[in-house]
Structures are given as structure tokens and as C-alpha cells.
Design an enzyme around this catalytic site. Sequence first.
Site, mmCIF file in Angstrom:
data_model
loop_
_atom_site.group_PDB
_atom_site.id
_atom_site.type_symbol
_atom_site.label_atom_id
_atom_site.label_comp_id
_atom_site.label_asym_id
_atom_site.label_seq_id
_atom_site.Cartn_x
_atom_site.Cartn_y
_atom_site.Cartn_z
ATOM 1 N N GLU A 181 36.984 42.817 42.439
ATOM 2 C CA GLU A 181 37.988 43.422 43.323
ATOM 3 C C GLU A 181 38.402 42.446 44.430
ATOM 4 O OE1 GLU A 181 36.352 47.177 44.623
ATOM 5 O OE2 GLU A 181 36.049 47.814 42.559
ATOM 6 N N SER A 226 26.608 51.480 46.870
ATOM 7 C CA SER A 226 27.296 52.319 47.844
ATOM 8 C C SER A 226 26.283 52.787 48.877
ATOM 9 C CB SER A 226 27.909 53.523 47.121
ATOM 10 O OG SER A 226 28.085 54.593 48.020
ATOM 11 N N LYS A 241 25.865 54.351 42.328
ATOM 12 C CA LYS A 241 26.962 53.394 42.177
ATOM 13 C C LYS A 241 26.535 51.950 41.971
ATOM 14 C CE LYS A 241 31.016 54.655 43.513
ATOM 15 N NZ LYS A 241 32.209 54.601 42.721
ATOM 16 N N THR A 276 48.642 47.124 24.366
ATOM 17 C CA THR A 276 49.933 46.917 25.029
ATOM 18 C C THR A 276 50.153 48.202 25.818
ATOM 19 O OG1 THR A 276 51.222 47.861 23.225
ATOM 20 C CG2 THR A 276 50.854 45.481 23.132
ATOM 21 N N HIS A 277 50.743 48.099 26.975
ATOM 22 C CA HIS A 277 50.932 49.272 27.871
ATOM 23 C C HIS A 277 49.599 49.947 28.202
ATOM 24 C CE1 HIS A 277 55.217 48.992 26.638
ATOM 25 N NE2 HIS A 277 54.709 48.807 25.425
ATOM 26 N N ASN A 324 53.144 10.737 63.142
ATOM 27 C CA ASN A 324 53.909 11.427 62.093
ATOM 28 C C ASN A 324 53.548 10.932 60.689
ATOM 29 O OD1 ASN A 324 55.064 12.628 64.267
ATOM 30 N ND2 ASN A 324 57.092 11.696 64.036
#
Length: 459
Positions: free
Chosen positions: A290, A277, A283, A155-156, A110
Site C-alpha cells: 500500500e 492492527s 489482521k 480483463t476488467h 551557476n
Amino acid sequence: MAQLWGGRFTKETDQLVYNFNASISFDQKFYKQDIKGSIAHATMLGETGIITKEESDKIIEGLKGILSDVEEGKLEISPKYEDIHSFVEATLIDRIGDTGKKLHTGRSRNDQVALDMKLYTRDEVVAIKELLKELMTTLHNLMKENLDTYMPGFTHLQKAQPVTFAHHVGAYMEMFKRDFDRLSDIYDRMNYCPLGAGALAGTTYPLDRKLTADLLDFYGPTLNSMDSVSDRDYVIELLSALSTICMHLSRFSEEIIIWNSNEYQFIELDDSYSTGSSIMPQKKNPDIAELVRGKTGRVYGALVSILTTMKGIPLAYNKDMQEDKELTFDAIDTVKGCIALFNGMISTMRLNKENMKVSAMKGFTNATDAADYLVKNGVPFRDAHGIIGQLVLYCIDNNKAIEELSLEELQKISPVFKDDIYDAISLKTCVEKRNTIGAPGPEAMKQVIKINEEFLKNI
Ligand code: ARG
């Protein structure tokens, strides 16, 4: 099946039970720490006279042999043992005979596993700090090189006010500095040695716990033997810190993905950090960004798992705690991979400075500065806000930027506008005049860069 116990049993363990209980498949990861802890324990047993000096030396030599044989691939960690502790002890006895049986004097698995886990995570805290330092060095260089690389601040996810790439990257620099400090704090809090706590109630042998702690570079021994064997707070803190690192990397990855998109083209990821791809020949995908974003989920999962595992465990050691290992190992390996890959990705990406600048000039990012111009010329801010709002509407209707309007057009909306308005709302002015501490202006940024320089030098 090879176990350290069995004396009080009349039956063999059921094979499924054995498999379910065994941990060697994953705790072999800390064979080094287990042997290092055992060497310290044996040294202390010899120093205190609990075993003789000769016995202690023989054990230590045997343990060193096991370590080098494992490292050189001469000795395989066999899955037939229940756990790494059993493997090391049994191999020692096998190699040096009865003296090996004295190693476990005054020790329990332990406190042994509590020590191993602490040694392992402590080593990893140091390694992760080193990776963060490398990442911060990359960010620091990007900051120094991009003091006048203009881009829109959002922002946003709507264009707000112009900033620079240095300033944007600087925001992440602050996050990783905090992450680094958090790891240092965790190190300081965890760095007490649990060895000598025994199964839960210490031992009657005159162990020198201070000596063991010293030998293993701990600040000192832990102060309650029941807590020593059942504390996994440092694992929780570490997983929380790793989750925060991942959250930061994930936010940054999201921005990289957006900036690398066809629509933005603020940056271009290097071919060596992009993937293709199987069907669409055109691509070039940001898979690494990701994956870093995606792996964050695994690390959060580890944190929630251990919190849940620990929440109902009575004192002291319970087997539930064996569950701390796989998820912690996985989270540590995941985060180390993410930091290293992310660092490689951003040090090889190319900046499209012109696209960033053009984007910053569109979308009325200088509207606040236009309002501030009116304020500096005696218009109350709330009125100035309204006037510029009308101006923006006029610009939208006429498909023009504010600075593209003639002085006549401007004065039709407010007579306060004079010739100097064009300079007041140029992109350069908008950024360069913002020099309060922490702002994107070059003077302010240079001060921060100096502070960061010192930070990197002292870690
Ligand atoms: N494999 C165990 C763990 O990881 C080691 C400690 C075992 N102790 C015991 N009393 N069964 O927690």
C-alpha cells in the site's frame, strides 16, 4: 550568515531573506559531487597554466582533506553558509589561505551547481539501475519456477483466459526492462559536462573544457553556455522515468494486495513484510504494498512541480532552479526505497498454487478455447462464439463448468462436439497450446526466459 559576495552591498541581508534564499540545508547532500567537481576544475586550471601547478596541488590537497574530514565526521557542514559551494570554498580558504581564493577562477556557481546536480543525478541513475537489476533477477527466478503455475488472467478484473504465474510476472519483467533502458538512455543524453559555461557566457580564461569533462567521466563538454547553466531537462526526464517505475510498482502492488486478500488467497505475504492492527487481532495487512502504491503520488508530484517551475524561466540561470533539488532528492530516495522494499516483499511471499489453479478452472476461462474447438471443426468463429455463449448460460443455470457437462448435454447445443472436447478445453491444454511469441505456453515462455537471461547477463 556567511556569503561569498557582499562587496557591492551597503546593508546586511535581512535574516528572513537570507533564510529564504539559502540552500545549504538540502544541497549539502551533494558535498561529494561539489568537491569532486572542484578537484577537476583545479586540476584543469593547473594543467592549462591558469594557476600554477603548485597552487593547483595545494587546492586539490585541501579539497581532499575537506572531503575526508566530512566523511569521517570531523568536519560538520555548517548551516551558517548560504550553500554547499560557499561552505567548501570558505573552508578551503580557511585551511590553505589565499591560494584557496583562486579555485573559483573561470567558474560561477551557476555552472558549478549545474555540474553538481548532474553528477549527483548521474550517480543515482546508476544506483537505481542496480536496484532494478536486483528486482528483475527476482522476477526472472519467479518466472523460471512457475512455468506451470496456472492462474486466471483477467480483463476488467473479470476472469478471461488462463495464464501462468510466470507469464503474469513476465509482464512486469517487460515493464522493468523498459524502465532500465529508459534510465540508460537518460544517462547517455545527460552525460555532457556543463562546467566552464561560467555564469552564462563562458569565460575569457583559456579553460580546457574537454579536459574537465574527461576528468569527470563525461562524454564531452556541453555546447552552449547559456543552455549549460539553465538546462534541467535531464531532471525532468529522470523524474518522468521514476514516475513510470512507480506506476509499474503501484500496479503490481495493487495486484499483490488483491491476491493477498482473504477472498483471493493466491499469495501470502511473509510476516516480516506485513503489519498488524492495533484493535483487530486477526489482521495481517499488506502495508508495504500500500505504501509503495501511495508513494507514487509523491513522485508524480515532483515531476509536475519541476515541469511547472521550468515553464516560464527566461534564459539563462534564475534562482527558481534552486527548486529542482529537494523534490528530486525526495523522489530519488522514495523510488530507491520502493524498489528495494518491493523486491524484499515479493521474494519472501508464498504462492498458493492450488488456489490459483482452482480459480483458473472456475469462471469459464476456457470458453474461448471451446469456441476455437468448434472453429477447428469447421464452424465459423462468429457462430462458434454464439454457441459457446448459449453453453455458458446453460452452465450458469445448472451450476456447472463446461468440462463438467456430459457429451450428450454438449451435443444438444452443437452436434459438432466429440469426445476430444474435454482434452481440448482442459486447463493444461488451454495454457500449453498457446505458444505464439509472448504467449503463456511453456515453449514460448522458455524462449522469453532465455532472452531475459541474456538481458540480465549483459547489464
Ligand atoms: N543554490 C543555487 C542553486 O541551487 C546555486 C547557484 C546560485 N547562483 C547564483 N547566481 N545565485 O541553484
